[in-house]
Design a protein around this motif. Sequence first.
Motif, PDB file in Angstrom:
ATOM      1  N   LYS A  80     -10.327  -1.220  -4.615  1.00  0.00           N
ATOM      2  CA  LYS A  80     -10.466   0.219  -4.821  1.00  0.00           C
ATOM      3  C   LYS A  80     -10.387   0.465  -6.321  1.00  0.00           C
ATOM      4  O   LYS A  80      -9.441   0.033  -6.974  1.00  0.00           O
ATOM      5  CB  LYS A  80      -9.383   1.005  -4.087  1.00  0.00           C
ATOM      6  CG  LYS A  80      -9.472   0.923  -2.567  1.00  0.00           C
ATOM      7  CD  LYS A  80      -8.489   1.861  -1.883  1.00  0.00           C
ATOM      8  CE  LYS A  80      -8.860   3.319  -2.040  1.00  0.00           C
ATOM      9  NZ  LYS A  80     -10.114   3.668  -1.319  1.00  0.00           N
TER      10      LYS A  80
ATOM     11  N   ASN B 141     -12.273  -8.153  -3.222  1.00  0.00           N
ATOM     12  CA  ASN B 141     -13.308  -8.356  -2.209  1.00  0.00           C
ATOM     13  C   ASN B 141     -13.696  -9.811  -2.021  1.00  0.00           C
ATOM     14  O   ASN B 141     -14.581 -10.116  -1.228  1.00  0.00           O
ATOM     15  CB  ASN B 141     -14.562  -7.540  -2.567  1.00  0.00           C
ATOM     16  CG  ASN B 141     -14.315  -6.044  -2.485  1.00  0.00           C
ATOM     17  OD1 ASN B 141     -13.378  -5.596  -1.830  1.00  0.00           O
ATOM     18  ND2 ASN B 141     -15.144  -5.261  -3.158  1.00  0.00           N
TER      19      ASN B 141
ATOM     20  N   HIS C  96       0.806  -1.224   0.000  1.00  0.00           N
ATOM     21  CA  HIS C  96       0.000   0.000   0.000  1.00  0.00           C
ATOM     22  C   HIS C  96       0.840   1.275   0.000  1.00  0.00           C
ATOM     23  O   HIS C  96       0.263   2.365  -0.066  1.00  0.00           O
ATOM     24  CB  HIS C  96      -0.924   0.031   1.229  1.00  0.00           C
ATOM     25  CG  HIS C  96      -1.865  -1.131   1.302  1.00  0.00           C
ATOM     26  ND1 HIS C  96      -2.736  -1.457   0.288  1.00  0.00           N
ATOM     27  CD2 HIS C  96      -2.072  -2.047   2.275  1.00  0.00           C
ATOM     28  CE1 HIS C  96      -3.443  -2.518   0.630  1.00  0.00           C
ATOM     29  NE2 HIS C  96      -3.060  -2.902   1.829  1.00  0.00           N
TER      30      HIS C  96
ATOM     31  N   ASP D  97      -2.634   4.312   0.463  1.00  0.00           N
ATOM     32  CA  ASP D  97      -2.405   5.722   0.764  1.00  0.00           C
ATOM     33  C   ASP D  97      -2.679   6.567  -0.484  1.00  0.00           C
ATOM     34  O   ASP D  97      -3.511   7.462  -0.488  1.00  0.00           O
ATOM     35  CB  ASP D  97      -0.969   5.907   1.258  1.00  0.00           C
ATOM     36  CG  ASP D  97      -0.693   7.332   1.709  1.00  0.00           C
ATOM     37  OD1 ASP D  97      -1.667   8.062   1.937  1.00  0.00           O
ATOM     38  OD2 ASP D  97       0.488   7.697   1.837  1.00  0.00           O
TER      39      ASP D  97
ATOM     40  N   GLY E 251      -6.640  -4.447  -5.154  1.00  0.00           N
ATOM     41  CA  GLY E 251      -7.342  -5.124  -4.080  1.00  0.00           C
ATOM     42  C   GLY E 251      -8.413  -6.076  -4.593  1.00  0.00           C
ATOM     43  O   GLY E 251      -8.678  -6.167  -5.797  1.00  0.00           O
TER      44      GLY E 251
ATOM     45  N   GLU F 180      -1.985  -0.382   6.326  1.00  0.00           N
ATOM     46  CA  GLU F 180      -3.091  -1.333   6.274  1.00  0.00           C
ATOM     47  C   GLU F 180      -4.060  -1.041   5.134  1.00  0.00           C
ATOM     48  O   GLU F 180      -4.923  -1.852   4.822  1.00  0.00           O
ATOM     49  CB  GLU F 180      -3.847  -1.335   7.606  1.00  0.00           C
ATOM     50  CG  GLU F 180      -3.001  -1.774   8.788  1.00  0.00           C
ATOM     51  CD  GLU F 180      -2.362  -3.138   8.594  1.00  0.00           C
ATOM     52  OE1 GLU F 180      -2.983  -4.006   7.952  1.00  0.00           O
ATOM     53  OE2 GLU F 180      -1.230  -3.336   9.071  1.00  0.00           O
ATOM     54  N   SER F 181      -3.940   0.128   4.541  1.00  0.00           N
ATOM     55  CA  SER F 181      -4.808   0.463   3.407  1.00  0.00           C
ATOM     56  C   SER F 181      -4.045   1.372   2.470  1.00  0.00           C
ATOM     57  O   SER F 181      -3.008   1.940   2.830  1.00  0.00           O
ATOM     58  CB  SER F 181      -6.098   1.142   3.885  1.00  0.00           C
ATOM     59  OG  SER F 181      -5.807   2.345   4.576  1.00  0.00           O
TER      60      SER F 181
ATOM     61  N   GLY G 178      -5.637  -5.820   0.198  1.00  0.00           N
ATOM     62  CA  GLY G 178      -6.746  -5.035   0.727  1.00  0.00           C
ATOM     63  C   GLY G 178      -8.016  -5.149  -0.092  1.00  0.00           C
ATOM     64  O   GLY G 178      -8.098  -5.873  -1.080  1.00  0.00           O
ATOM     65  N   LYS G 179      -9.037  -4.428   0.341  1.00  0.00           N
ATOM     66  CA  LYS G 179     -10.323  -4.390  -0.354  1.00  0.00           C
ATOM     67  C   LYS G 179     -10.165  -3.681  -1.697  1.00  0.00           C
ATOM     68  O   LYS G 179      -9.272  -2.858  -1.886  1.00  0.00           O
ATOM     69  CB  LYS G 179     -11.368  -3.655   0.500  1.00  0.00           C
ATOM     70  CG  LYS G 179     -11.772  -4.404   1.760  1.00  0.00           C
ATOM     71  CD  LYS G 179     -12.562  -5.665   1.425  1.00  0.00           C
ATOM     72  CE  LYS G 179     -13.081  -6.358   2.673  1.00  0.00           C
ATOM     73  NZ  LYS G 179     -13.817  -7.596   2.339  1.00  0.00           N
TER      74      LYS G 179
END
Length: 504
Positions: free
Chosen positions: A185, A169, A117, A144, A167, A141-142, A182-183
Amino acid sequence: MSATAEQPRTYEVRTYGCQMNVHDSERLSGLLEDAGYLPFDKDAEGEQAECADIVVFNTCAVRENADNRLYGNLGHLAPVKAKRPGMQIAVGGCMAQKDRDTVVKKAPWVDVVFGTHNIGSLPALLDRARVQQEAQVEILESLDVFPSTLPTKRESAYAAWVSVSVGCNNTCTFCIVPSLRGKEKDRRPGEILAEVEALVAEGVSEITLLGQNVNAYGVEFGDRQAFSKLLRACGDIEGLERVRFTSPHPAEFTDDVIEAMAQTPNVMPSLHMPLQSGSSKVLKDMRRSYRQERFLGIIERVRAALPDAAITTDIIVGFPGETEEDFQETLKVVREARFAGAFTFQYSKRPGTPAAELENQVPQAEVTDRYNRLVELVNEITWEENKRLVGRELELMVAEGEGRKDAETHRLSGRAPDNRLVHFEADFSAVDGEPRPGDMVTVEVTYAAPHHLVADGPVRALRRTRSGDAWERRTAAPAPSTGVGLGMPSVGVPAPLPDAPVCG
């Protein structure tokens, strides 16, 4: 940065894994050059010949041997660094996101650890480590900043990756990628199209739209048909000759995407559709939200709309609880789908994934036996499918660095519209001039192998392109050797298919 005019600091990026990592490495190279570093010249003499001043590992965590490979390579660099004051080693990517400060505990000579990230932080982290004389570990964690806003040193003058999302889902039980990337985006369509138009203006004529689950694009802003609209919009960009995408997910692969592929002339008739298993029971255990019938239905509809489409896939053998009957279901799908290629994997237990905790892990001997039988069937079918193309004329985009034996066989290589690799004879007696990477040639296929085609005999037509012009401009005043050294086959044009599952 403590560089002198006489001896600027050099860098090398070593990449492992999927196309997302390859594209991230282009960004890492762009960031480092923007900060004043120069690509490492492997042909240099003296001390500089041994290693770059900055070595960056962009890592993968999909396969179990990724850990051993990374720490083995770090071990090889330890004595080199001991003899090179000022040398720095950085570790990024999915393995870094997973292991975090464990990296510097196992390899205390590493200077920087950064995650998926915050790749844009690398130059600052290198400077901080150098000033403070201690390792810098920074894991976010997510996301930037969306990575497409970062400087990018693209490896090809004529073909380019374009990220539509990052990311994922999904919650596949075997996959560690969503927890590391991550999720999902999504970028806005206007940003994507602006990047594509800018690339075309620079001479690029082929783009590959890239995402962990590319056809889920639009979920973040609530448009379920956003991806098909994006494909159609790419069709309106003048000068863009070829559009590809990877990797879709069968659960979200809808008919509007098939229609857009069929109705948009510059969207190529190639599709990578990850199967993972042909057994509906195993697919349920994998938490894949489709079953065998749905997958085969997608293949049937794609073939109806695009009869010449080359469809490739990913398959995992030996998932926990897989029986011989389950495996036979996978073989059944392979026979019915008649894939043009398949990336086959033996299941690899990844700590932190639900599948690692499942009972009924398949004995390795059985996994190996099934894997060998699967590879044999895949090769048989891909060879049969390739033989059907013998005698057919194909227009190829001439590629750079795709044919490992081109020099000794006196051939060049290119990609057909369906992404098949074709090695063709360097006989230009019937055309005016010789092609450059990015130019288009028309050839007749004379021989088929399981994984490539051969076209011996004179090239039948040559079309010089703006991409060939762009390649010629780039090579007329050569820059130092490329700084992205891949831990997989060399990349001159974006690799058409993942050598590990992107996620789908």
